[in-house]
Scaffold this motif. Structure first.
Motif, PDB file in Angstrom:
ATOM      1  N   CYS A 201       0.852  -1.202   0.000  1.00 30.70           N
ATOM      2  CA  CYS A 201       0.000   0.000   0.000  1.00 30.70           C
ATOM      3  C   CYS A 201       0.877   1.238   0.000  1.00 30.70           C
ATOM      4  O   CYS A 201       0.900   2.012   0.965  1.00 30.70           O
ATOM      5  N   THR A 202       1.591   1.438  -1.082  1.00 29.73           N
ATOM      6  CA  THR A 202       2.590   2.503  -1.141  1.00 29.73           C
ATOM      7  C   THR A 202       2.004   3.906  -1.023  1.00 29.73           C
ATOM      8  O   THR A 202       2.717   4.833  -0.670  1.00 29.73           O
ATOM      9  N   ASN A 203       0.718   4.063  -1.297  1.00 27.81           N
ATOM     10  CA  ASN A 203       0.100   5.392  -1.252  1.00 27.81           C
ATOM     11  C   ASN A 203      -0.774   5.626  -0.032  1.00 27.81           C
ATOM     12  O   ASN A 203      -1.557   6.560   0.000  1.00 27.81           O
ATOM     13  N   SER A 204      -0.629   4.780   0.978  1.00 29.78           N
ATOM     14  CA  SER A 204      -1.424   4.928   2.199  1.00 29.78           C
ATOM     15  C   SER A 204      -0.625   5.662   3.266  1.00 29.78           C
ATOM     16  O   SER A 204       0.403   5.169   3.736  1.00 29.78           O
ATOM     17  N   PHE A 205      -1.111   6.839   3.656  1.00 28.24           N
ATOM     18  CA  PHE A 205      -0.403   7.578   4.697  1.00 28.24           C
ATOM     19  C   PHE A 205      -0.499   6.857   6.043  1.00 28.24           C
ATOM     20  O   PHE A 205       0.431   6.882   6.835  1.00 28.24           O
ATOM     21  N   ASN A 206      -1.621   6.191   6.308  1.00 29.09           N
ATOM     22  CA  ASN A 206      -1.793   5.486   7.574  1.00 29.09           C
ATOM     23  C   ASN A 206      -0.764   4.364   7.740  1.00 29.09           C
ATOM     24  O   ASN A 206      -0.209   4.171   8.826  1.00 29.09           O
ATOM     25  N   VAL A 207      -0.507   3.646   6.666  1.00 31.13           N
ATOM     26  CA  VAL A 207       0.477   2.559   6.697  1.00 31.13           C
ATOM     27  C   VAL A 207       1.856   3.104   7.051  1.00 31.13           C
ATOM     28  O   VAL A 207       2.561   2.541   7.886  1.00 31.13           O
ATOM     29  N   HIS A 208       2.228   4.204   6.433  1.00 30.66           N
ATOM     30  CA  HIS A 208       3.560   4.766   6.681  1.00 30.66           C
ATOM     31  C   HIS A 208       3.654   5.385   8.076  1.00 30.66           C
ATOM     32  O   HIS A 208       4.718   5.361   8.699  1.00 30.66           O
ATOM     33  N   ASP A 209       2.557   5.901   8.588  1.00 29.28           N
ATOM     34  CA  ASP A 209       2.531   6.418   9.952  1.00 29.28           C
ATOM     35  C   ASP A 209       2.769   5.285  10.946  1.00 29.28           C
ATOM     36  O   ASP A 209       3.596   5.399  11.860  1.00 29.28           O
TER      37      ASP A 209
ATOM     38  N   TYR B 105       4.904   9.629   5.136  1.00 30.97           N
ATOM     39  CA  TYR B 105       3.581   9.924   5.703  1.00 30.97           C
ATOM     40  C   TYR B 105       3.217  11.391   5.433  1.00 30.97           C
ATOM     41  O   TYR B 105       2.111  11.685   4.985  1.00 30.97           O
ATOM     42  N   LEU B 106       4.135  12.310   5.714  1.00 30.15           N
ATOM     43  CA  LEU B 106       3.869  13.739   5.513  1.00 30.15           C
ATOM     44  C   LEU B 106       3.659  14.069   4.033  1.00 30.15           C
ATOM     45  O   LEU B 106       2.838  14.914   3.698  1.00 30.15           O
ATOM     46  N   GLU B 107       4.407  13.403   3.170  1.00 36.80           N
ATOM     47  CA  GLU B 107       4.249  13.604   1.731  1.00 36.80           C
ATOM     48  C   GLU B 107       2.834  13.191   1.280  1.00 36.80           C
ATOM     49  O   GLU B 107       2.211  13.884   0.474  1.00 36.80           O
ATOM     50  N   LEU B 108       2.351  12.090   1.834  1.00 42.15           N
ATOM     51  CA  LEU B 108       1.033  11.573   1.435  1.00 42.15           C
ATOM     52  C   LEU B 108      -0.111  12.275   2.156  1.00 42.15           C
ATOM     53  O   LEU B 108      -1.248  12.262   1.674  1.00 42.15           O
ATOM     54  N   ASN B 109       0.176  12.869   3.314  1.00 37.07           N
ATOM     55  CA  ASN B 109      -0.847  13.508   4.123  1.00 37.07           C
ATOM     56  C   ASN B 109      -0.309  14.842   4.666  1.00 37.07           C
ATOM     57  O   ASN B 109      -0.012  14.952   5.858  1.00 37.07           O
ATOM     58  N   PRO B 110      -0.195  15.845   3.804  1.00 37.95           N
ATOM     59  CA  PRO B 110       0.429  17.109   4.224  1.00 37.95           C
ATOM     60  C   PRO B 110      -0.415  17.934   5.212  1.00 37.95           C
ATOM     61  O   PRO B 110       0.083  18.886   5.781  1.00 37.95           O
ATOM     62  N   ASN B 111      -1.649  17.560   5.402  1.00 39.86           N
ATOM     63  CA  ASN B 111      -2.516  18.335   6.323  1.00 39.86           C
ATOM     64  C   ASN B 111      -2.273  17.865   7.711  1.00 39.86           C
ATOM     65  O   ASN B 111      -2.772  17.936   8.647  1.00 39.86           O
TER      66      ASN B 111
END
Length: 84
Positions: free
Chosen positions: A48-56, A78-84
């Motif tokens: 799941c390379t585009n999941s911010f939750n996974v990387h968090d 994580y920050l790249e995928l979820n900048p907010n």
């Protein structure tokens, strides 16, 4: 875990399932379970390379195991995928 190659078709386990297993293993009293949590989180990040939750989750696990460089790498993703 299943081996998709031996079954002659590609599959991956659901993101939420792998994340839940990883989190449960991190909370385990057994050292062996805690060690395998990183395997589940890393597999999830590969799937799941585009999941911010996974990387968090992976970042938190890496930090818990003292691998700060890896934790930073995954937190930046994580920050790249979820900048907010």
């Amino acid at each position: 875990m299943g081996d998709s190659e031996s079954l002659s078709f590609e599959f991956s386990l659901p993101e939420q399932l792998l994340n839940r297993i990883g989190l449960n293993n991190m909370r385990s009293k057994k050292e062996e379970d805690r060690q395998t949590s990183l395997d589940f989180f890393r597999l999830n990040a590969d799937n799941c390379t585009n999941s911010f939750n996974v990387h968090d989750s992976l970042s938190e696990a890496e930090l818990a195991f003292g691998t700060e460089a890896n934790a930073l790498k995954y937190f930046e993703k994580y920050l790249e995928l979820n900048p907010n």
